[in-house]
Design an enzyme around this catalytic site. Structure first.
Site, short mmCIF file in Angstrom:
data_model
loop_
_atom_site.label_atom_id
_atom_site.label_comp_id
_atom_site.label_asym_id
_atom_site.label_seq_id
_atom_site.Cartn_x
_atom_site.Cartn_y
_atom_site.Cartn_z
CB CYS A 123 56.86 10.31 23.86
SG CYS A 123 56.38 11.55 22.65
CG HIS A 259 55.72 11.27 27.60
ND1 HIS A 259 56.60 12.30 27.34
CD2 HIS A 259 54.81 11.31 26.58
CE1 HIS A 259 56.23 12.92 26.24
NE2 HIS A 259 55.15 12.34 25.76
CG ASN A 290 54.81 16.05 24.61
OD1 ASN A 290 55.93 15.54 24.57
ND2 ASN A 290 53.72 15.38 24.30
O1 UT7 Z 1 53.73 12.83 23.46
C1 UT7 Z 1 53.38 11.88 22.51
C2 UT7 Z 1 52.05 11.39 22.75
N1 UT7 Z 1 51.11 12.46 22.56
C3 UT7 Z 1 50.11 12.58 23.42
O2 UT7 Z 1 50.05 11.84 24.36
C4 UT7 Z 1 49.06 13.61 23.12
C5 UT7 Z 1 47.71 13.07 23.50
N2 UT7 Z 1 46.64 13.94 23.12
C6 UT7 Z 1 46.38 15.10 23.75
O3 UT7 Z 1 47.10 15.49 24.64
C7 UT7 Z 1 45.11 15.83 23.38
O4 UT7 Z 1 44.40 15.07 22.46
C8 UT7 Z 1 45.35 17.25 22.82
C9 UT7 Z 1 45.82 18.16 23.93
C10 UT7 Z 1 46.37 17.21 21.69
C11 UT7 Z 1 44.04 17.83 22.28
O5 UT7 Z 1 43.06 17.84 23.32
P1 UT7 Z 1 41.65 17.17 23.12
O6 UT7 Z 1 40.89 17.40 24.35
O7 UT7 Z 1 41.84 15.73 22.70
O8 UT7 Z 1 41.04 18.00 21.93
P2 UT7 Z 1 40.15 17.45 20.74
O9 UT7 Z 1 41.03 17.12 19.59
O10 UT7 Z 1 39.21 16.40 21.25
O11 UT7 Z 1 39.31 18.72 20.39
C12 UT7 Z 1 38.28 19.22 21.28
C13 UT7 Z 1 37.71 20.49 20.68
C14 UT7 Z 1 37.29 20.37 19.21
O12 UT7 Z 1 36.20 21.24 19.03
P3 UT7 Z 1 34.69 20.71 18.99
O13 UT7 Z 1 34.63 19.70 17.91
O14 UT7 Z 1 34.46 20.10 20.36
O15 UT7 Z 1 33.89 21.94 18.76
C15 UT7 Z 1 38.48 20.88 18.45
O16 UT7 Z 1 38.12 21.36 17.21
O17 UT7 Z 1 38.73 21.50 20.71
C16 UT7 Z 1 38.98 21.96 19.35
N3 UT7 Z 1 40.41 22.19 19.27
C17 UT7 Z 1 41.00 23.32 19.66
N4 UT7 Z 1 40.48 24.46 20.16
C18 UT7 Z 1 41.35 25.43 20.47
C19 UT7 Z 1 41.37 21.33 18.85
N5 UT7 Z 1 42.57 21.90 18.96
C20 UT7 Z 1 42.37 23.13 19.45
C21 UT7 Z 1 43.23 24.18 19.81
N6 UT7 Z 1 42.67 25.31 20.32
N7 UT7 Z 1 44.57 24.12 19.69
#
Ligand code: UT7
Length: 334
Positions: A123, A259, A290
């Site tokens: 990226c 980005h 993205n």
């Molecule tokens: O482009 C290259 C570089 N990439 C990036 O910069 C990406 C950076 N990361 C992100 O943008 C975020 O981490 C994501 C958008 C990918 C994920 O968001 P998040 O707020 O970090 O989610 P998380 O992994 O902390 O998960 C939060 C909660 C969890 O549930 P509990 O444990 O709080 O009950 C996950 O199990 O959301 C749950 N979860 C989802 N729920 C619904 C994780 N993925 C999903 C999903 N749909 N797709």
């Protein structure tokens, strides 16, 4: 004594002369993505900002999307294919180990004699490529560089993996970089954190794929939280250093084009930089997803075309991703 050899002589400065983009026709909604993962439209909007994205069709490749974006950028710059000295394509989703996407595009756009290579910096690839293009123009190894960020991430994403399926998408953005009499691309601030190599990775490499009997196709895997934390904490520092290297402050900006990884990362950077509310910020992720190396040039092209940001204004760019790697610079908008 041996005869003295000549060294290359470049232009005093380099600038982006024009932009062009290609977005696949197929719109993929959050509802469609959620047919395969346990998620919801609401969660995806809230956690990433994405409402829909574009996925390329079977006949749309990194190379065809690149060529389409490139042709628009060249026409806007008034440059013919035979004037291009170097083609750089920032991509991590070209499906051939070799030859490069850039060599394929050279033939497609009628620039078969141009030097051609791909840049693999995920990226951050577009910002890496821009640093290289500026050095080539100023160093004398090129007069015109065609730089493209292009990805077909849908082909390398496991549609059943809820940590990646909703985020990645496809498209291509191109710029022409050429000589300038005045500074128009600031010094690059770039680097990485190789200790976080596993934060974004592939589920297996090609050799493992073969050894495992061509069973599960390699896909991108991501520890989203780890990347999120790194981006929010480190990219603000990188952006500050980039502004300092450019000799300007956040108040002097006419655009912020980070980005398009996640709207919440963008929001955190705005807060950390104390960016005035009046400065337009790229939000292309909302309808584009993205698109990795393509996200900055896609956003720049759209913002310029809509009149949201001014031709000749200063834009802060920052790319970051797998490696982990990052690159940032300030550019004068074409
Ligand atoms: O482009 C290259 C570089 N990439 C990036 O910069 C990406 C950076 N990361 C992100 O943008 C975020 O981490 C994501 C958008 C990918 C994920 O968001 P998040 O707020 O970090 O989610 P998380 O992994 O902390 O998960 C939060 C909660 C969890 O549930 P509990 O444990 O709080 O009950 C996950 O199990 O959301 C749950 N979860 C989802 N729920 C619904 C994780 N993925 C999903 C999903 N749909 N797709």
């Amino acid at each position: 004594m041996s005869a003295q050899i000549k060294a290359p002589e470049g232009a005093p400065f380099a600038r982006i002369l024009a932009t062009g983009s290609f977005r696949p026709a197929r719109v993929v909604t959050n509802e469609e993505v959620c047919e395969n993962i346990d998620s919801s439209d609401e969660w995806i909007r809230e956690r990433s900002g994405i409402t829909e994205r574009r996925w390329a069709g079977d006949d749309e490749t990194v190379a065809t999307m690149s060529a389409a974006a490139a042709e628009k950028a060249l026409a806007a710059a008034g440059i013919t294919p035979d004037q291009i000295d170097v083609i750089l394509i920032a991509t991590c989703t070209h499906p051939y180990q070799t030859p490069s996407a850039a060599s394929e595009v050279a033939a497609m756009i009628g620039a078969p004699t141009a030097a051609a290579m791909d840049v693999s910096a995920a990226c951050a690839g577009f910002a890496y490529g821009l640093a290289m293009a500026q050095d080539m123009v100023r160093g004398g190894s090129a007069t015109y560089v065609l730089l493209i960020g292009a990805e077909k991430l849908s082909a390398w994403t496991d549609k059943y993996d809820r940590s990646t399926a909703f985020i990645f998408a496809d498209g291509a953005g191109a710029v022409v970089v050429g000589p300038s009499q005045t500074p128009a691309i600031s010094p690059v601030v770039w680097g990485g954190d190789g200790n976080q190599l596993q934060a974004i990775n592939m589920t297996q490499n090609w050799l493992e794929f073969k050894e495992n009997g061509f069973d599960t196709f390699p896909a991108i895997s991501m520890n989203g939280q780890q990347v999120f934390r790194w981006a929010v904490s480190e990219m603000a520092r990188v952006c500050r250093e980039s502004l300092e290297a450019a000799g300007i402050t956040a108040d002097d900006l006419d655009a912020f084009i980070p980005h398009q990884a996640n709207n919440r990362i963008t929001d955190a950077l705005i807060r950390a930089l104390g960016l005035p509310e009046s400065i337009p910020v790229a939000r292309d992720i909302v309808t584009t997803g993205n698109t990795s190396a393509a996200s900055i040039p896609l956003a720049m092209d759209r913002m310029l075309a809509s009149g949201e940001i001014p031709h000749g204004g200063n834009a802060l760019l920052v790319g970051f991703g797998a490696g982990l790697v990052f690159a940032s610079q300030v550019v004068t908008l074409p």
